[in-house]
Write a protein that holds these residues in place. Sequence first.
Motif, mmCIF file in Angstrom:
data_model
loop_
_atom_site.group_PDB
_atom_site.id
_atom_site.type_symbol
_atom_site.label_atom_id
_atom_site.label_comp_id
_atom_site.label_asym_id
_atom_site.label_seq_id
_atom_site.Cartn_x
_atom_site.Cartn_y
_atom_site.Cartn_z
ATOM 1 N N CYS A 186 36.038 50.384 -84.135
ATOM 2 C CA CYS A 186 35.422 51.133 -85.042
ATOM 3 C C CYS A 186 35.739 53.019 -84.469
ATOM 4 O O CYS A 186 35.724 53.681 -83.891
ATOM 5 N N CYS A 192 32.178 49.521 -88.106
ATOM 6 C CA CYS A 192 31.431 48.279 -87.297
ATOM 7 C C CYS A 192 30.034 48.188 -88.583
ATOM 8 O O CYS A 192 29.230 49.647 -88.750
ATOM 9 N N CYS A 198 32.257 54.287 -82.970
ATOM 10 C CA CYS A 198 31.941 54.347 -81.795
ATOM 11 C C CYS A 198 32.509 53.968 -81.317
ATOM 12 O O CYS A 198 32.258 53.563 -79.524
ATOM 13 N N CYS A 200 27.311 50.135 -87.457
ATOM 14 C CA CYS A 200 27.257 52.549 -87.617
ATOM 15 C C CYS A 200 26.843 52.372 -88.817
ATOM 16 O O CYS A 200 27.138 53.154 -89.392
HETATM 17 ZN ZN ZN Z 1 30.920 50.685 -84.757
#
Ligand code: ZN
Length: 59
Positions: A3, A24, A6, A27
């Motif tokens: 991702c 992801c 993050c 998020c």
């Molecule tokens: Zn993420």
Amino acid sequence: MICERCSDNVHFVEKCEYCGKMVCVNCEKSAKRLKKVTRLVICKDCWGKLSVRKKFKSA
Ligand SMILES: [Zn+2]
Ligand SMILES: [Zn+2]
């Protein structure tokens, strides 16, 4: 896959329509279908920006 927001290693990422990051599920703030085929995804960062959020809501 990683991702881009993050940096978690996840199985599934989607592209945020507004910043272009592959994010992801965690998020991803929201997503909606546009014209049945296009999925519009907005990440939590972009959701925090009022102007971008407005754009998403009016899309
Ligand atoms: Zn993420
Ligand atoms: Zn974004």
